[in-house]
Design a protein around this motif. Structure first.
Motif, mmCIF file in Angstrom:
data_model
loop_
_atom_site.group_PDB
_atom_site.id
_atom_site.type_symbol
_atom_site.label_atom_id
_atom_site.label_comp_id
_atom_site.label_asym_id
_atom_site.label_seq_id
_atom_site.Cartn_x
_atom_site.Cartn_y
_atom_site.Cartn_z
ATOM 1 N N MET A 1 15.778 20.899 18.720
ATOM 2 C CA MET A 1 15.765 22.253 19.256
ATOM 3 C C MET A 1 16.426 23.247 18.306
ATOM 4 N N LEU A 2 17.460 22.769 17.579
ATOM 5 C CA LEU A 2 18.142 23.635 16.620
ATOM 6 C C LEU A 2 17.179 24.119 15.544
ATOM 7 N N THR A 3 16.288 23.231 15.114
ATOM 8 C CA THR A 3 15.297 23.608 14.098
ATOM 9 C C THR A 3 14.390 24.722 14.606
ATOM 10 N N LYS A 4 13.970 24.621 15.867
ATOM 11 C CA LYS A 4 13.118 25.668 16.445
ATOM 12 C C LYS A 4 13.862 26.991 16.550
ATOM 13 N N LEU A 5 15.144 26.923 16.901
ATOM 14 C CA LEU A 5 15.945 28.144 16.985
ATOM 15 C C LEU A 5 16.076 28.807 15.618
ATOM 16 N N ILE A 6 16.331 27.985 14.595
ATOM 17 C CA ILE A 6 16.459 28.529 13.239
ATOM 18 C C ILE A 6 15.147 29.158 12.792
ATOM 19 N N LYS A 7 14.037 28.501 13.100
ATOM 20 C CA LYS A 7 12.726 29.047 12.754
ATOM 21 C C LYS A 7 12.500 30.389 13.450
ATOM 22 N N HIS A 8 12.874 30.462 14.724
ATOM 23 C CA HIS A 8 12.728 31.704 15.480
ATOM 24 C C HIS A 8 13.604 32.807 14.885
ATOM 25 N N GLU A 9 14.841 32.452 14.524
ATOM 26 C CA GLU A 9 15.743 33.430 13.927
ATOM 27 C C GLU A 9 15.224 33.894 12.570
ATOM 28 N N MET A 10 14.642 32.983 11.819
ATOM 29 C CA MET A 10 14.120 33.332 10.500
ATOM 30 C C MET A 10 12.938 34.288 10.610
ATOM 31 N N LEU A 11 12.050 34.032 11.566
ATOM 32 C CA LEU A 11 10.912 34.927 11.781
ATOM 33 C C LEU A 11 11.391 36.324 12.167
ATOM 34 N N HIS A 12 12.393 36.374 13.035
ATOM 35 C CA HIS A 12 12.952 37.670 13.435
ATOM 36 C C HIS A 12 13.593 38.364 12.239
ATOM 37 N N TRP A 13 14.288 37.609 11.404
ATOM 38 C CA TRP A 13 14.935 38.157 10.198
ATOM 39 C C TRP A 13 13.904 38.727 9.235
ATOM 40 N N VAL A 14 12.816 37.999 9.023
ATOM 41 C CA VAL A 14 11.764 38.471 8.112
ATOM 42 C C VAL A 14 11.136 39.754 8.643
ATOM 43 N N ARG A 15 10.882 39.799 9.965
ATOM 44 C CA ARG A 15 10.245 40.982 10.554
ATOM 45 C C ARG A 15 11.132 42.221 10.492
ATOM 46 N N THR A 16 12.418 42.025 10.674
ATOM 47 C CA THR A 16 13.300 43.185 10.825
ATOM 48 C C THR A 16 14.126 43.521 9.589
ATOM 49 N N PHE A 17 14.460 42.520 8.771
ATOM 50 C CA PHE A 17 15.375 42.772 7.657
ATOM 51 C C PHE A 17 14.690 42.838 6.304
ATOM 52 N N SER A 18 13.486 42.282 6.188
ATOM 53 C CA SER A 18 12.815 42.253 4.888
ATOM 54 C C SER A 18 12.546 43.646 4.341
ATOM 55 N N ILE A 19 12.476 44.656 5.225
ATOM 56 C CA ILE A 19 12.244 46.020 4.765
ATOM 57 C C ILE A 19 13.352 46.472 3.822
ATOM 58 N N PHE A 20 14.589 46.022 4.076
ATOM 59 C CA PHE A 20 15.700 46.388 3.186
ATOM 60 C C PHE A 20 15.518 45.757 1.805
ATOM 61 N N TYR A 21 15.024 44.520 1.777
ATOM 62 C CA TYR A 21 14.768 43.858 0.498
ATOM 63 C C TYR A 21 13.660 44.574 -0.270
ATOM 64 N N ILE A 22 12.620 44.975 0.448
ATOM 65 C CA ILE A 22 11.502 45.662 -0.195
ATOM 66 C C ILE A 22 11.959 46.992 -0.796
ATOM 67 N N ILE A 23 12.735 47.754 -0.022
ATOM 68 C CA ILE A 23 13.237 49.039 -0.523
ATOM 69 C C ILE A 23 14.124 48.827 -1.742
ATOM 70 N N TYR A 24 15.000 47.837 -1.672
ATOM 71 C CA TYR A 24 15.901 47.565 -2.791
ATOM 72 C C TYR A 24 15.120 47.169 -4.043
ATOM 73 N N ALA A 25 14.122 46.302 -3.872
ATOM 74 C CA ALA A 25 13.307 45.870 -5.014
ATOM 75 C C ALA A 25 12.537 47.043 -5.617
ATOM 76 N N ILE A 26 11.999 47.930 -4.770
ATOM 77 C CA ILE A 26 11.270 49.099 -5.261
ATOM 78 C C ILE A 26 12.198 50.011 -6.060
#
Length: 257
Positions: A1-26
């Protein structure tokens, strides 16, 4: 179950936080382009004054992002924990067949991954800026050579420093979790959360300084590996203690009504 939770958290992180990485890279890419254009003008100041102004602006923005990104990552993860555990989402979250320790562990692991990815992105973007600099910019080449030599000669110390930073980062995350948990069981009072966070940081700084003082008094050099290792152990012990305390609060003291 921990693996599923981590996967869920990672998907949420990619959806919400990746924009900061994209802006920084640009910003990093634009800054690199401006550096290249600036170099192509040579000594003709009049031709590249506009480029110089733009370079100063983007360089400042990148420096600001480089400093703030780890803290933005921490705030994002802490806010995620608060919403997922203590807001309306908490009613659903706490009905899942998952232990409090697994909830905390999943978010903590994701916070650590976010921190490491942030540090790697900053490092790669800085390398991008200084790579391939023309010999006319001898100062930047000198800095790059010195940085490379320093890294090769002090790799072990740098890794210990990185591990110390990770243990401190995890400790601050857990302190934020603990503050939110204590606020939740006391009617959501923000003063409690703020007080716990500030008190925890102050105590950590005092104890960490005391460790360094004791080691120096016993003949250990201030910048030695022994001092850093002792501080890492201190923060790891504090992290484990806060982890179990937060688990106890979620299991026995949480009241979402």
């Amino acid at each position: 179950m921990l693996t599923k939770l981590i996967k869920h958290e990672m998907l949420h992180w990619v959806r919400t936080f990746s924009i900061f990485y994209i802006i920084y890279a640009i910003v990093a890419v634009i800054t690199k382009i401006l550096i290249t254009v600036e170099m192509s003008y040579g000594d003709n100041v009049e031709e590249h004054i506009f480029t110089t102004i733009l370079l100063a602006i983007f360089g400042f923005v990148m420096m600001l992002f480089s400093i703030m990104m780890p803290w933005i990552s921490l705030a994002h993860n802490s806010n995620r924990f608060k919403k997922n555990m203590f807001s309306d989402e908490g009613y659903l979250t706490n009905t899942l067949p998952v232990t409090p320790a697994e909830h905390i562990g999943a978010k903590l692991i994701m916070g650590g991954i976010s921190y490491v990815c942030t540090c790697l992105l900053i490092f790669v973007c800085i390398l991008l800026l200084i790579a391939g600099v023309d010999q006319e910019y001898i100062e930047m080449n000198f800095v790059f050579d010195e940085l490379q030599d320093f890294t090769m000669q002090n790799f072990g110390e740098m890794m210990l420093g990185f591990l110390l930073s990770v243990s401190v980062f995890v400790g601050i995350l857990l302190l934020c979790y603990l503050a939110e948990g204590l606020a939740a069981i006391n009617g959501g009072k923000k003063a409690i959360a703020s007080g716990v966070a500030i008190l925890g940081v102050v105590l950590a700084m005092i104890i960490s300084s005391a460790i360094a003082t004791v080691l120096r008094a016993n003949g250990v050099e201030y910048d030695s590996n022994a001092r850093v290792i002792a501080q890492i152990i201190f923060y790891l012990v504090a992290d484990v203690g806060m982890f179990f305390l937060i688990s106890y609060i979620l299991k026995n003291k949480l009241n979402l009504e």
